[in-house]
Scaffold this motif. Structure first.
Motif, PDB file in Angstrom:
ATOM      1  N   GLN A  49       0.833  -1.202   0.000  1.00 55.15           N
ATOM      2  CA  GLN A  49       0.000   0.000   0.000  1.00 55.15           C
ATOM      3  C   GLN A  49       0.869   1.254   0.000  1.00 55.15           C
ATOM      4  OE1 GLN A  49      -2.369  -0.539   3.547  1.00 55.15           O
ATOM      5  NE2 GLN A  49      -3.953  -1.687   2.458  1.00 55.15           N
ATOM      6  N   GLY A  50       0.251   2.358  -0.436  1.00 51.06           N
ATOM      7  CA  GLY A  50       0.903   3.664  -0.337  1.00 51.06           C
ATOM      8  C   GLY A  50       1.835   4.019  -1.468  1.00 51.06           C
ATOM      9  N   LEU A  51       1.947   3.149  -2.489  1.00 52.75           N
ATOM     10  CA  LEU A  51       2.825   3.414  -3.610  1.00 52.75           C
ATOM     11  C   LEU A  51       2.016   3.760  -4.858  1.00 52.75           C
ATOM     12  CD1 LEU A  51       5.385   0.477  -3.258  1.00 52.75           C
ATOM     13  CD2 LEU A  51       5.719   2.850  -2.555  1.00 52.75           C
ATOM     14  N   ILE A  52       2.569   4.616  -5.697  1.00 53.33           N
ATOM     15  CA  ILE A  52       1.981   4.887  -7.003  1.00 53.33           C
ATOM     16  C   ILE A  52       2.297   3.697  -7.905  1.00 53.33           C
ATOM     17  CG2 ILE A  52       2.025   6.408  -9.014  1.00 53.33           C
ATOM     18  CD1 ILE A  52       0.800   7.699  -6.541  1.00 53.33           C
ATOM     19  N   ILE A  53       1.286   3.150  -8.555  1.00 54.32           N
ATOM     20  CA  ILE A  53       1.482   2.011  -9.454  1.00 54.32           C
ATOM     21  C   ILE A  53       0.736   2.271 -10.758  1.00 54.32           C
ATOM     22  CG2 ILE A  53       1.864   0.306  -7.629  1.00 54.32           C
ATOM     23  CD1 ILE A  53      -1.031  -0.550  -7.890  1.00 54.32           C
ATOM     24  N   PHE A  54       0.981   1.442 -11.746  1.00 56.46           N
ATOM     25  CA  PHE A  54       0.296   1.589 -13.031  1.00 56.46           C
ATOM     26  C   PHE A  54      -1.211   1.465 -12.846  1.00 56.46           C
ATOM     27  CE2 PHE A  54       4.364  -0.433 -14.616  1.00 56.46           C
ATOM     28  CZ  PHE A  54       4.882   0.739 -15.130  1.00 56.46           C
ATOM     29  N   ASP A  55      -1.953   2.213 -13.653  1.00 57.12           N
ATOM     30  CA  ASP A  55      -3.420   2.138 -13.594  1.00 57.12           C
ATOM     31  C   ASP A  55      -3.915   0.716 -13.812  1.00 57.12           C
ATOM     32  OD1 ASP A  55      -3.583   4.845 -13.141  1.00 57.12           O
ATOM     33  OD2 ASP A  55      -3.960   5.367 -15.243  1.00 57.12           O
ATOM     34  N   GLU A  56      -3.226  -0.028 -14.670  1.00 56.92           N
ATOM     35  CA  GLU A  56      -3.643  -1.399 -14.965  1.00 56.92           C
ATOM     36  C   GLU A  56      -3.625  -2.290 -13.726  1.00 56.92           C
ATOM     37  OE1 GLU A  56      -1.796   0.153 -18.801  1.00 56.92           O
ATOM     38  OE2 GLU A  56      -1.469   0.363 -16.650  1.00 56.92           O
ATOM     39  N   LEU A  86      13.799  -0.621  -7.632  1.00 55.58           N
ATOM     40  CA  LEU A  86      13.021  -1.532  -8.462  1.00 55.58           C
ATOM     41  C   LEU A  86      12.413  -0.722  -9.591  1.00 55.58           C
ATOM     42  CD1 LEU A  86      11.588  -4.339  -8.842  1.00 55.58           C
ATOM     43  CD2 LEU A  86       9.726  -3.401  -7.494  1.00 55.58           C
ATOM     44  N   LEU A  87      12.588  -1.195 -10.823  1.00 55.88           N
ATOM     45  CA  LEU A  87      12.059  -0.497 -11.991  1.00 55.88           C
ATOM     46  C   LEU A  87      11.005  -1.373 -12.644  1.00 55.88           C
ATOM     47  CD1 LEU A  87      12.586   2.162 -13.559  1.00 55.88           C
ATOM     48  CD2 LEU A  87      14.114   0.850 -15.040  1.00 55.88           C
ATOM     49  N   LEU A  88       9.806  -0.819 -12.789  1.00 58.65           N
ATOM     50  CA  LEU A  88       8.710  -1.511 -13.460  1.00 58.65           C
ATOM     51  C   LEU A  88       8.333  -0.742 -14.720  1.00 58.65           C
ATOM     52  CD1 LEU A  88       6.107  -2.304 -10.616  1.00 58.65           C
ATOM     53  CD2 LEU A  88       8.074  -3.657 -11.301  1.00 58.65           C
ATOM     54  N   ASN A  89       8.063  -1.459 -15.793  1.00 58.92           N
ATOM     55  CA  ASN A  89       7.446  -0.807 -16.942  1.00 58.92           C
ATOM     56  C   ASN A  89       6.618  -1.807 -17.731  1.00 58.92           C
ATOM     57  OD1 ASN A  89      10.397  -1.506 -17.862  1.00 58.92           O
ATOM     58  ND2 ASN A  89       9.243  -1.327 -19.759  1.00 58.92           N
ATOM     59  N   MET A  90       5.597  -1.288 -18.401  1.00 58.71           N
ATOM     60  CA  MET A  90       4.788  -2.115 -19.276  1.00 58.71           C
ATOM     61  C   MET A  90       5.662  -2.508 -20.456  1.00 58.71           C
ATOM     62  SD  MET A  90       1.947  -2.223 -17.620  1.00 58.71           S
ATOM     63  CE  MET A  90       0.888  -3.058 -18.802  1.00 58.71           C
ATOM     64  N   ASP A  91       5.763  -3.792 -20.725  1.00 61.23           N
ATOM     65  CA  ASP A  91       6.664  -4.280 -21.764  1.00 61.23           C
ATOM     66  C   ASP A  91       6.117  -3.963 -23.141  1.00 61.23           C
ATOM     67  OD1 ASP A  91       9.004  -5.791 -22.619  1.00 61.23           O
ATOM     68  OD2 ASP A  91       7.551  -7.262 -23.316  1.00 61.23           O
ATOM     69  N   ASN A  92       7.000  -3.555 -24.042  1.00 66.60           N
ATOM     70  CA  ASN A  92       6.584  -3.193 -25.396  1.00 66.60           C
ATOM     71  C   ASN A  92       6.022  -4.367 -26.190  1.00 66.60           C
ATOM     72  OD1 ASN A  92       7.278  -0.442 -25.293  1.00 66.60           O
ATOM     73  ND2 ASN A  92       9.434  -0.911 -25.670  1.00 66.60           N
ATOM     74  N   ARG A  93       6.344  -5.584 -25.767  1.00 63.37           N
ATOM     75  CA  ARG A  93       5.896  -6.736 -26.545  1.00 63.37           C
ATOM     76  C   ARG A  93       4.441  -7.097 -26.287  1.00 63.37           C
ATOM     77  NH1 ARG A  93      10.443 -10.970 -24.937  1.00 63.37           N
ATOM     78  NH2 ARG A  93       9.798 -10.153 -22.909  1.00 63.37           N
ATOM     79  N   GLY A  94       3.839  -6.519 -25.281  1.00 65.90           N
ATOM     80  CA  GLY A  94       2.440  -6.828 -25.001  1.00 65.90           C
ATOM     81  C   GLY A  94       1.951  -6.014 -23.830  1.00 65.90           C
ATOM     82  N   THR A  95       0.758  -5.446 -23.948  1.00 71.22           N
ATOM     83  CA  THR A  95       0.262  -4.558 -22.897  1.00 71.22           C
ATOM     84  C   THR A  95      -0.082  -5.306 -21.620  1.00 71.22           C
ATOM     85  OG1 THR A  95      -1.979  -4.780 -23.790  1.00 71.22           O
ATOM     86  CG2 THR A  95      -0.659  -2.904 -24.555  1.00 71.22           C
TER      87      THR A  95
END
Length: 221
Positions: A22-29, A102-111
């Motif tokens: 809790q308390g962290l900004i995360i992707f809308d998805e 920690l680095l998170l990103n939506m992968d370009n190969r698939g949403t």
């Protein structure tokens, strides 16, 4: 840096819920509710099949790679939401503890996939600096900061010379307490920092970029 982990959105949502992050900004998805029990079942089965969940006594626990991931998420003081090239690149979320990131990103190969990587803090910042869209950072020392007139970072980010906008959120806060903007110039590249309703600028170099991410609100690293 560890080898990148790829999880589906549903797998990540289940793990975030299970670990009560809790308390962290995360992707809308990752914010939407889990409604489909069938999707949950399939996601858990895949986590077990991929050995991200491993047997422990009469239950399952995270493997060592995911333990490190969620240890960082549990300890992170800040989220940096990193946007690039007028949002033509996928946004990233960087979570920082005292010494690990920690680095998170939506992968370009698939949403539906999330790419997950852990770093030492300095290595995470250098990894961002080495992105294709970033100017080549000068290795020169700090030339000092200049005070700037107020301007809208969100609007400036959509100008053609803007390369990166990073918004820092304290844990539990929904508004950024610091914004970092990098702009490419004809003669020199500039980093702008907005904090406490004040804007300062400096030469974009390795030292200033690292400080922009690493220093605390009192100006100390």
């Amino acid at each position: 840096m560890m080898k990148a982990i790829y999880l589906s959105v549903m797998e990540m949502k289940i793990l975030l819920y299970r670990r009560k992050i809790q308390g962290l900004i995360i992707f809308d998805e990752l914010n939407s509710k889990i409604d489909s029990q069938e999707e949950v079942k399939k996601a858990v089965e895949k986590l077990v099949f991929d050995k991200y969940l491993v047997p422990s006594d009469d239950a399952f626990t995270l493997n060592d790679e995911l333990k490190e991931v969620f240890d960082i998420l549990e300890k992170a003081r800040y989220t940096f939401r990193i946007r690039a090239m007028q949002d033509m690149e996928n946004a990233r979320c960087l979570y920082m503890t005292d010494n690990k990131s920690l680095l998170l990103n939506m992968d370009n190969r698939g949403t539906s996939l999330i790419r997950i990587e852990t770093f030492e803090n300095e290595d995470a910042i250098r990894f961002i600096m080495d992105s294709d869209y970033m100017p080549i950072a000068s290795k020169n020392g700090n030339d000092g900061y200049n005070e700037e007139e107020q301007f809208d970072f969100s609007k400036a980010f959509y100008e053609s010379d803007a390369r990166l906008l990073a918004e820092r959120y304290k844990r539990g806060e929904s508004k950024p307490d610091r914004e970092i903007l990098v702009k490419e110039g004809d003669i020199k590249d500039i980093i702008y920092i907005k904090e406490n309703e004040k804007i300062r600028s400096a030469l974009y170099n390795e030292e200033n970029f690292e400080k922009a991410f690493m220093e605390d609100n009192d100006g100390t690293c």
